[in-house]
Design a protein around this motif. Structure first.
Motif, mmCIF file in Angstrom:
data_model
loop_
_atom_site.group_PDB
_atom_site.id
_atom_site.type_symbol
_atom_site.label_atom_id
_atom_site.label_comp_id
_atom_site.label_asym_id
_atom_site.label_seq_id
_atom_site.Cartn_x
_atom_site.Cartn_y
_atom_site.Cartn_z
ATOM 1 N N THR A 139 0.674 -1.217 -0.053
ATOM 2 C CA THR A 139 -0.141 0.002 0.042
ATOM 3 C C THR A 139 0.927 1.316 0.030
ATOM 4 O O THR A 139 2.053 1.292 0.422
ATOM 5 N N ILE A 140 0.286 2.304 -0.462
ATOM 6 C CA ILE A 140 0.847 3.558 -0.536
ATOM 7 C C ILE A 140 0.039 4.500 0.175
ATOM 8 O O ILE A 140 -1.121 4.684 -0.125
ATOM 9 N N SER A 141 0.302 5.441 1.008
ATOM 10 C CA SER A 141 -0.641 6.441 1.682
ATOM 11 C C SER A 141 0.123 7.650 1.715
ATOM 12 O O SER A 141 1.154 7.550 2.617
ATOM 13 N N PRO A 142 -0.461 8.810 1.483
ATOM 14 C CA PRO A 142 -1.599 8.979 0.615
ATOM 15 C C PRO A 142 -1.274 8.425 -0.694
ATOM 16 O O PRO A 142 -0.223 8.547 -1.264
ATOM 17 N N SER A 143 -2.166 8.074 -1.662
ATOM 18 C CA SER A 143 -1.931 7.522 -2.891
ATOM 19 C C SER A 143 -1.791 8.816 -3.891
ATOM 20 O O SER A 143 -1.564 8.594 -5.166
ATOM 21 N N VAL A 144 -2.297 10.019 -3.234
ATOM 22 C CA VAL A 144 -2.275 11.273 -4.387
ATOM 23 C C VAL A 144 -1.438 12.186 -3.417
ATOM 24 O O VAL A 144 -1.898 12.694 -2.119
ATOM 25 N N ILE A 145 -0.262 12.780 -4.013
ATOM 26 C CA ILE A 145 0.810 13.571 -3.157
ATOM 27 C C ILE A 145 1.289 14.617 -4.264
ATOM 28 O O ILE A 145 1.351 14.428 -5.090
ATOM 29 N N ALA A 146 1.489 15.690 -3.361
ATOM 30 C CA ALA A 146 2.463 17.033 -3.952
ATOM 31 C C ALA A 146 3.769 16.486 -4.102
ATOM 32 O O ALA A 146 4.295 15.888 -3.400
ATOM 33 N N PRO A 147 4.434 17.133 -5.131
ATOM 34 C CA PRO A 147 5.954 16.910 -5.147
ATOM 35 C C PRO A 147 6.731 17.553 -3.874
ATOM 36 O O PRO A 147 6.138 18.225 -3.322
ATOM 37 N N GLY A 148 7.418 16.857 -3.552
ATOM 38 C CA GLY A 148 8.196 16.843 -2.103
ATOM 39 C C GLY A 148 7.611 16.249 -0.804
ATOM 40 O O GLY A 148 8.145 16.572 0.433
ATOM 41 N N GLY A 149 6.425 15.847 -1.140
ATOM 42 C CA GLY A 149 5.599 15.070 0.042
ATOM 43 C C GLY A 149 6.098 13.840 0.525
ATOM 44 O O GLY A 149 7.017 13.145 -0.210
ATOM 45 N N ARG A 150 5.709 13.356 1.815
ATOM 46 C CA ARG A 150 6.165 12.483 2.281
ATOM 47 C C ARG A 150 5.045 11.070 2.175
ATOM 48 O O ARG A 150 3.737 11.564 2.410
ATOM 49 N N VAL A 151 5.298 9.864 1.597
ATOM 50 C CA VAL A 151 4.381 9.020 1.642
ATOM 51 C C VAL A 151 4.751 7.800 2.429
ATOM 52 O O VAL A 151 5.938 7.504 2.947
ATOM 53 N N THR A 152 3.704 7.047 3.115
ATOM 54 C CA THR A 152 4.106 5.802 3.860
ATOM 55 C C THR A 152 3.912 4.656 3.042
ATOM 56 O O THR A 152 2.694 4.414 2.338
ATOM 57 N N LEU A 153 4.923 3.788 2.769
ATOM 58 C CA LEU A 153 4.868 2.587 2.167
ATOM 59 C C LEU A 153 4.498 1.293 3.107
ATOM 60 O O LEU A 153 5.098 1.147 3.828
ATOM 61 N N GLY A 154 3.497 0.588 2.640
ATOM 62 C CA GLY A 154 3.038 -0.782 3.576
ATOM 63 C C GLY A 154 3.342 -1.785 2.569
ATOM 64 O O GLY A 154 3.229 -1.902 1.582
ATOM 65 N N ALA A 155 4.092 -2.915 3.287
ATOM 66 C CA ALA A 155 4.359 -4.019 3.022
ATOM 67 C C ALA A 155 3.515 -5.255 3.830
ATOM 68 O O ALA A 155 4.053 -6.052 4.053
ATOM 69 N N GLY A 156 2.218 -5.083 3.762
ATOM 70 C CA GLY A 156 1.141 -6.013 4.194
ATOM 71 C C GLY A 156 1.742 -7.518 3.641
ATOM 72 O O GLY A 156 1.257 -7.548 2.531
ATOM 73 N N GLY A 157 1.666 -8.463 4.508
ATOM 74 C CA GLY A 157 1.686 -9.703 3.994
ATOM 75 C C GLY A 157 3.005 -10.375 3.812
ATOM 76 O O GLY A 157 3.046 -11.421 3.368
ATOM 77 N N CYS A 158 4.044 -9.468 3.777
ATOM 78 C CA CYS A 158 5.453 -9.875 3.374
ATOM 79 C C CYS A 158 6.194 -9.993 4.864
ATOM 80 O O CYS A 158 6.378 -9.083 5.641
ATOM 81 N N THR A 159 6.563 -11.230 5.193
ATOM 82 C CA THR A 159 7.364 -11.439 6.477
ATOM 83 C C THR A 159 8.831 -11.246 6.296
ATOM 84 O O THR A 159 9.448 -11.147 7.299
ATOM 85 N N GLY A 160 9.264 -11.039 5.037
ATOM 86 C CA GLY A 160 10.807 -10.887 4.885
ATOM 87 C C GLY A 160 10.853 -9.455 4.527
ATOM 88 O O GLY A 160 10.121 -8.467 4.592
#
Length: 185
Positions: free
Chosen positions: A39-60
């Protein structure tokens, strides 16, 4: 008349089984989630913004790459990381972000859209922290994270929940039959 009394019990049992079925379907034998859902949150962002990257379901370890931010590694045991979008990202463009799960060898793409209009500073950083007597707000708001939405499914918990549902349904059926037997005598 008896059907009217038993119908709510049957409906309750069917509802419980319907709600439990998806959880059991996604449970893997080793207790880990069998689906990799980046997942990516937020999925719409302005240049220079920070996004949270989620790796749900990956144990490694998960490697996240895109043309609009530096490659980020989400370490094993963690489900999120943050990335800063390049300030020269083209407004209105949609960029593919590639998530590669090391434990499963699975790779998935998620789209990230850059806002089209001019905005103020996309993700301001707090300069002061309010005290108990202060009424000032911290600029930028709260980072809520993914909460419990990206954890792994525990097979033991699913089995325990199913056992509770079966026990409750059996008890209800026992008392319903006992009550109808008492009325016949």
């Amino acid at each position: 008349m008896r059907a009217i009394r038993v119908a709510p019990l049957a409906l309750l049992g069917a509802s419980a089984l319907t709600l439990l079925a998806p959880s059991a379907a996604f449970a893997a034998p080793d207790g880990a989630s069998s689906t990799f859902n980046p997942t990516i949150s937020p999925s719409v962002i302005a240049p220079g913004g920070r996004v949270t990257l989620g790796a749900g379901g990956c144990t490694g370890e998960t490697t996240v790459s895109s043309g609009i931010f530096d490659t980020v590694t989400i370490p094993s045991g963690s489900t999120t990381a943050t990335a800063t979008v390049d300030t020269d990202a083209r407004r209105g463009a949609v960029y593919a972000v590639t998530f590669a799960c090391g434990s499963t060898g699975t790779s998935r793409n998620v789209n990230l859209t850059i806002t089209g209009g001019a905005t103020s500073t996309p993700t301001p950083t707090p300069t002061t922290v309010p005290t108990a007597s202060s009424t000032a707000l911290v600029p930028g708001g709260v980072r809520g994270g993914l909460g419990g939405s990206s954890g792994t499914t525990d097979t033991v918990e699913v089995a325990a929940g199913a056992a509770l549902v079966v026990t409750a349904a059996s008890g209800a059926l026992y008392f319903a039959r006992r009550r109808s037997a008492d009325r016949r005598h």
